[in-house]
Design a protein around this motif. Structure first.
Motif, PDB file in Angstrom:
ATOM      1  N   HIS A 194       0.828  -1.218   0.000  1.00  0.00           N
ATOM      2  CA  HIS A 194       0.000   0.000   0.000  1.00  0.00           C
ATOM      3  C   HIS A 194       0.850   1.250   0.000  1.00  0.00           C
ATOM      4  O   HIS A 194       0.628   2.180   0.763  1.00  0.00           O
ATOM      5  N   ARG A 260     -15.858  13.318  20.168  1.00  0.00           N
ATOM      6  CA  ARG A 260     -14.423  13.018  20.239  1.00  0.00           C
ATOM      7  C   ARG A 260     -14.033  12.227  21.480  1.00  0.00           C
ATOM      8  O   ARG A 260     -12.885  12.243  21.913  1.00  0.00           O
ATOM      9  N   ARG A 263     -12.832   7.147  18.690  1.00  0.00           N
ATOM     10  CA  ARG A 263     -12.736   7.200  17.239  1.00  0.00           C
ATOM     11  C   ARG A 263     -13.549   6.054  16.657  1.00  0.00           C
ATOM     12  O   ARG A 263     -13.665   4.992  17.271  1.00  0.00           O
ATOM     13  N   LEU A 264     -14.093   6.250  15.475  1.00  0.00           N
ATOM     14  CA  LEU A 264     -14.774   5.182  14.751  1.00  0.00           C
ATOM     15  C   LEU A 264     -13.690   4.363  14.047  1.00  0.00           C
ATOM     16  O   LEU A 264     -13.208   4.719  12.965  1.00  0.00           O
ATOM     17  N   GLY A 266     -11.584   1.748  11.975  1.00  0.00           N
ATOM     18  CA  GLY A 266     -11.881   1.166  10.662  1.00  0.00           C
ATOM     19  C   GLY A 266     -12.411   2.195   9.687  1.00  0.00           C
ATOM     20  O   GLY A 266     -12.708   1.872   8.540  1.00  0.00           O
ATOM     21  N   PHE A 267     -12.528   3.438  10.173  1.00  0.00           N
ATOM     22  CA  PHE A 267     -12.956   4.542   9.283  1.00  0.00           C
ATOM     23  C   PHE A 267     -11.816   5.542   9.141  1.00  0.00           C
ATOM     24  O   PHE A 267     -11.012   5.735  10.048  1.00  0.00           O
ATOM     25  N   HIS A 269      -8.847   7.582   6.436  1.00  0.00           N
ATOM     26  CA  HIS A 269      -7.586   7.166   5.802  1.00  0.00           C
ATOM     27  C   HIS A 269      -6.818   8.416   5.395  1.00  0.00           C
ATOM     28  O   HIS A 269      -7.398   9.402   4.965  1.00  0.00           O
ATOM     29  N   ARG A 270      -5.480   8.325   5.547  1.00  0.00           N
ATOM     30  CA  ARG A 270      -4.649   9.470   5.184  1.00  0.00           C
ATOM     31  C   ARG A 270      -4.722   9.760   3.685  1.00  0.00           C
ATOM     32  O   ARG A 270      -4.614  10.903   3.264  1.00  0.00           O
ATOM     33  N   ARG A 278     -10.292  -1.576  -1.331  1.00  0.00           N
ATOM     34  CA  ARG A 278     -10.135  -2.879  -0.668  1.00  0.00           C
ATOM     35  C   ARG A 278     -11.344  -3.172   0.215  1.00  0.00           C
ATOM     36  O   ARG A 278     -11.810  -4.285   0.338  1.00  0.00           O
ATOM     37  N   ARG A 351       1.044  -8.197   4.225  1.00  0.00           N
ATOM     38  CA  ARG A 351       1.863  -7.030   3.871  1.00  0.00           C
ATOM     39  C   ARG A 351       3.335  -7.364   3.649  1.00  0.00           C
ATOM     40  O   ARG A 351       4.081  -6.556   3.072  1.00  0.00           O
TER      41      ARG A 351
HETATM   42  C1  SDX Z   1      -4.430   1.413   7.718  1.00  0.00           C
HETATM   43  O1  SDX Z   1      -1.611   4.540   5.195  1.00  0.00           O
HETATM   44  C2  SDX Z   1      -2.104   3.425   4.797  1.00  0.00           C
HETATM   45  O2  SDX Z   1      -2.126   3.117   3.610  1.00  0.00           O
HETATM   46  C3  SDX Z   1      -2.618   2.530   5.898  1.00  0.00           C
HETATM   47  C4  SDX Z   1      -3.340   1.279   5.467  1.00  0.00           C
HETATM   48  C5  SDX Z   1      -2.417   0.314   4.731  1.00  0.00           C
HETATM   49  O3  SDX Z   1      -2.911  -0.477   3.916  1.00  0.00           O
HETATM   50  O4  SDX Z   1      -1.199   0.307   5.103  1.00  0.00           O
HETATM   51  O5  SDX Z   1      -4.414   1.609   4.598  1.00  0.00           O
HETATM   52  C6  SDX Z   1      -3.884   0.512   6.664  1.00  0.00           C
HETATM   53  O6  SDX Z   1      -3.731   1.764   8.624  1.00  0.00           O
HETATM   54  C7  SDX Z   1      -5.846   1.911   7.587  1.00  0.00           C
HETATM   55  C8  SDX Z   1      -6.229   2.914   8.718  1.00  0.00           C
HETATM   56  C9  SDX Z   1      -6.553   2.082   9.960  1.00  0.00           C
HETATM   57  N1  SDX Z   1      -6.782   2.976  11.131  1.00  0.00           N
HETATM   58  C10 SDX Z   1      -8.007   3.166  11.636  1.00  0.00           C
HETATM   59  O7  SDX Z   1      -9.034   2.711  11.148  1.00  0.00           O
HETATM   60  C11 SDX Z   1      -8.028   3.978  12.930  1.00  0.00           C
HETATM   61  C12 SDX Z   1      -9.132   5.040  12.857  1.00  0.00           C
HETATM   62  N2  SDX Z   1      -8.760   6.004  11.824  1.00  0.00           N
HETATM   63  C13 SDX Z   1      -8.011   7.136  12.233  1.00  0.00           C
HETATM   64  O8  SDX Z   1      -7.384   7.185  13.424  1.00  0.00           O
HETATM   65  C14 SDX Z   1      -7.565   8.042  11.117  1.00  0.00           C
HETATM   66  O9  SDX Z   1      -8.593   8.160  10.206  1.00  0.00           O
HETATM   67  C15 SDX Z   1      -6.289   7.658  10.391  1.00  0.00           C
HETATM   68  C16 SDX Z   1      -5.160   7.452  11.365  1.00  0.00           C
HETATM   69  C17 SDX Z   1      -6.484   6.432   9.584  1.00  0.00           C
HETATM   70  C18 SDX Z   1      -5.941   8.794   9.439  1.00  0.00           C
HETATM   71  O10 SDX Z   1      -5.666   9.865  10.217  1.00  0.00           O
HETATM   72  P1  SDX Z   1      -5.492  11.313   9.577  1.00  0.00           P
HETATM   73  O11 SDX Z   1      -5.471  11.286   8.099  1.00  0.00           O
HETATM   74  O12 SDX Z   1      -4.352  11.914  10.306  1.00  0.00           O
HETATM   75  O13 SDX Z   1      -6.854  11.964   9.936  1.00  0.00           O
HETATM   76  P2  SDX Z   1      -6.937  13.174  10.834  1.00  0.00           P
HETATM   77  O14 SDX Z   1      -6.513  12.765  12.191  1.00  0.00           O
HETATM   78  O15 SDX Z   1      -6.233  14.309  10.167  1.00  0.00           O
HETATM   79  O16 SDX Z   1      -8.511  13.422  10.836  1.00  0.00           O
HETATM   80  C19 SDX Z   1      -9.113  14.390  10.038  1.00  0.00           C
HETATM   81  C20 SDX Z   1     -10.417  14.680  10.789  1.00  0.00           C
HETATM   82  C21 SDX Z   1     -10.200  15.071  12.225  1.00  0.00           C
HETATM   83  O17 SDX Z   1     -11.326  15.842  12.613  1.00  0.00           O
HETATM   84  P3  SDX Z   1     -11.071  17.444  12.926  1.00  0.00           P
HETATM   85  O18 SDX Z   1     -10.063  17.488  14.060  1.00  0.00           O
HETATM   86  O19 SDX Z   1     -10.545  18.031  11.627  1.00  0.00           O
HETATM   87  O20 SDX Z   1     -12.434  17.950  13.310  1.00  0.00           O
HETATM   88  O21 SDX Z   1     -11.207  13.478  10.833  1.00  0.00           O
HETATM   89  C22 SDX Z   1     -11.330  13.063  12.178  1.00  0.00           C
HETATM   90  C23 SDX Z   1     -10.268  13.772  12.978  1.00  0.00           C
HETATM   91  O22 SDX Z   1     -10.674  13.931  14.324  1.00  0.00           O
HETATM   92  N3  SDX Z   1     -11.143  11.606  12.163  1.00  0.00           N
HETATM   93  C24 SDX Z   1     -11.923  10.743  12.782  1.00  0.00           C
HETATM   94  C25 SDX Z   1     -11.443   9.482  12.433  1.00  0.00           C
HETATM   95  N4  SDX Z   1     -10.379   9.596  11.632  1.00  0.00           N
HETATM   96  C26 SDX Z   1     -10.193  10.927  11.471  1.00  0.00           C
HETATM   97  N5  SDX Z   1     -12.980  10.927  13.584  1.00  0.00           N
HETATM   98  C27 SDX Z   1     -13.571   9.807  14.057  1.00  0.00           C
HETATM   99  N6  SDX Z   1     -13.159   8.556  13.762  1.00  0.00           N
HETATM  100  C28 SDX Z   1     -12.105   8.355  12.957  1.00  0.00           C
HETATM  101  N7  SDX Z   1     -11.702   7.110  12.661  1.00  0.00           N
END
Ligand code: SDX
Length: 389
Positions: A194, A260, A263-264, A266-267, A269-270, A278, A351
């Motif tokens: 990825h 806040r 966190r949800l 599984g939701f 993505h960067r 996928r 991976r």
């Molecule tokens: C993987 O990078 C890859 O390719 C990873 C991956 C791979 O194949 O290697 O795809 C695998 O790691 C998938 C991601 C798995 N992680 C999760 O599901 C954990 C929950 N998700 C998050 O913690 C978050 O979305 C990330 C870590 C995945 C991404 O973080 P970002 O891009 O830094 O997002 P952000 O923190 O900048 O959030 C932007 C906004 C924020 O709100 P505001 O402060 O602007 O109001 O979205 C919010 C965040 O608070 N937000 C969420 C959220 N993810 C972001 N709010 C609630 N639930 C969430 N999951």
């Protein structure tokens, strides 16, 4: 591209580099391994063929695939003393911690394949890592449930061998039957690479110091274990279990997310700001699996309800938060009988080809140099020690 140059030399090859391995378009939800769309590979390929493609750059000819498969089969076993080392590890330790330790220790058992400047050694270490990580993972699982280890069976294919070493002979014979092996194979394909995600960037960073491939992959396993990354698949199941056991409604849970408090998982993505291709494939697979396997806890139904409610809520759509690869995998793994703490180990096995491919690609990058991120200093201005100024 014409050869590989580092886009931002200040960061070495990790924060922004050129690569020929994986292409992602986050807005369009596109994922391709070596140019092949993930949808094509999911339908037509196998994990072993995809691993070969990701590592070596081209789809294998039939003879090449057989040779690759035979080499992995020949190298699937681990030294007896390594088995004893695994058996001596704390059985209630998180499997990802044990897996990372074991991957790192491979250099102690196979010192003849750790020199990153020796292509033959890197190739040998590649085969050993690919061949032995599933054997190690299965033994860690068997130890955690107090079961005797099951060694590799050289009459079986790569994925079937991993399933048998993990669950013994009765797994595939279960109600999922042939769908069991196909589902694991597809999930591994969907996790194979990825681009420059946290764990792959870690593998590149460690490898950029000329550390060996075992040390670099062990670092990647550790990075993957975090709940913000690969550990999210475990965190999703824990979230679903917690919602079910606490009796809160989906609406009440999402209010907690919006406040806040949580966190949800599984939701979000960067990179994917539309949908994770996928996740679409995995959702279809979950439907197939759970059509055949009763879902007593109704976790799949809860996951579907949670997704529908979130996607109908502007808090999530405004922030471009959609289900990622981890949202539905746990529901499938649990239906297959994997314990929650093994979910991220399955992610790591998938991976591994990506980590190995990026480690190898970096070694051949003419702009290859040690990763050395810079910082923005925001600390104290110079001040003298009492009596010195
Ligand atoms: C993987 O990078 C890859 O390719 C990873 C991956 C791979 O194949 O290697 O795809 C695998 O790691 C998938 C991601 C798995 N992680 C999760 O599901 C954990 C929950 N998700 C998050 O913690 C978050 O979305 C990330 C870590 C995945 C991404 O973080 P970002 O891009 O830094 O997002 P952000 O923190 O900048 O959030 C932007 C906004 C924020 O709100 P505001 O402060 O602007 O109001 O979205 C919010 C965040 O608070 N937000 C969420 C959220 N993810 C972001 N709010 C609630 N639930 C969430 N999951």
């Amino acid at each position: 591209s014409t050869g590989m140059t580092t886009l931002d030399p200040g960061f070495g090859n990790t924060a922004s580099c050129s690569s020929k391995i994986t292409y992602i378009d986050g807005a369009a939800g596109i994922l391709r391994y070596r140019g092949y769309p993930i949808q094509d590979l999911a339908v037509g390929s196998t994990f072993l063929e995809v691993a070969y493609l990701v590592i070596y750059g081209e789809l294998p000819e039939p003879g090449q695939l057989k040779e690759f498969s035979d080499k992995l089969r020949e190298n699937a076993d681990i030294p007896a003393e390594m088995g004893a080392f695994l058996d001596a590890m704390p059985r209630n330790g998180h499997p990802m911690a044990l897996l990372a330790s074991a991957a790192n220790t491979l250099s102690a058992y196979y010192a003849d394949s750790v020199d990153p400047s020796d292509e033959a050694q890197v190739e040998l270490a590649t085969i050993r890592l690919m061949a032995k990580l599933p054997t190690i993972a299965a033994r860690i699982y068997r130890n955690s449930v107090g079961a005797e280890p099951i060694g590799p069976d050289d009459s079986l294919g790569y994925v079937e061998n991993f399933i048998r070493m993990t669950f013994g002979d009765d797994a595939a014979a279960g109600e999922l039957g042939d769908l069991f092996g196909k589902a694991v194979d597809l999930l591994l394909i969907l996790h194979a690479d990825h681009e420059l995600n946290c764990s792959t960037a870690t593998v590149r960073t460690v490898g950029s110091s000329q550390a060996d491939i075992f040390a670099s992959v062990a670092a990647g396993i550790n990075a993957l274990s975090g709940p913000s990354h690969g550990g999210a698949n475990q965190a999703v199941l824990e979230m679903l279990d917690e919602i079910r056991e606490s009796g809160v409604t989906v609406a009440e849970f999402l209010e907690r997310v919006k406040a806040r408090e949580v966190r949800l998982m599984g939701f979000g993505h960067r990179v994917y700001k539309n949908f994770d291709p996928r996740s679409k494939e995995i959702k279809v697979l979950a439907t197939q699996i759970l059509d055949r396997h009763d879902d007593p806890d109704e976790l799949f139904a809860l996951a579907l309800e949670l997704e529908a409610a979130a996607l109908a809520d502007s808090y999530f759509t405004e922030r471009k938060l959609y289900p990622n690869v981890d949202f539905y995998t746990g529901v499938i793994y649990r239906a297959m009988g994997f314990p929650t703490n093994m979910f991220t180990v399955l992610f790591a096995i998938g991976r591994l080809p990506g980590w190995v491919a990026h480690y190898r690609e970096q070694l051949h990058d003419p702009a290859f140099r040690i990763a050395r991120p810079r910082q923005h200093y925001i600390g104290s201005a110079e001040r003298r020690y009492p009596g010195q100024g």
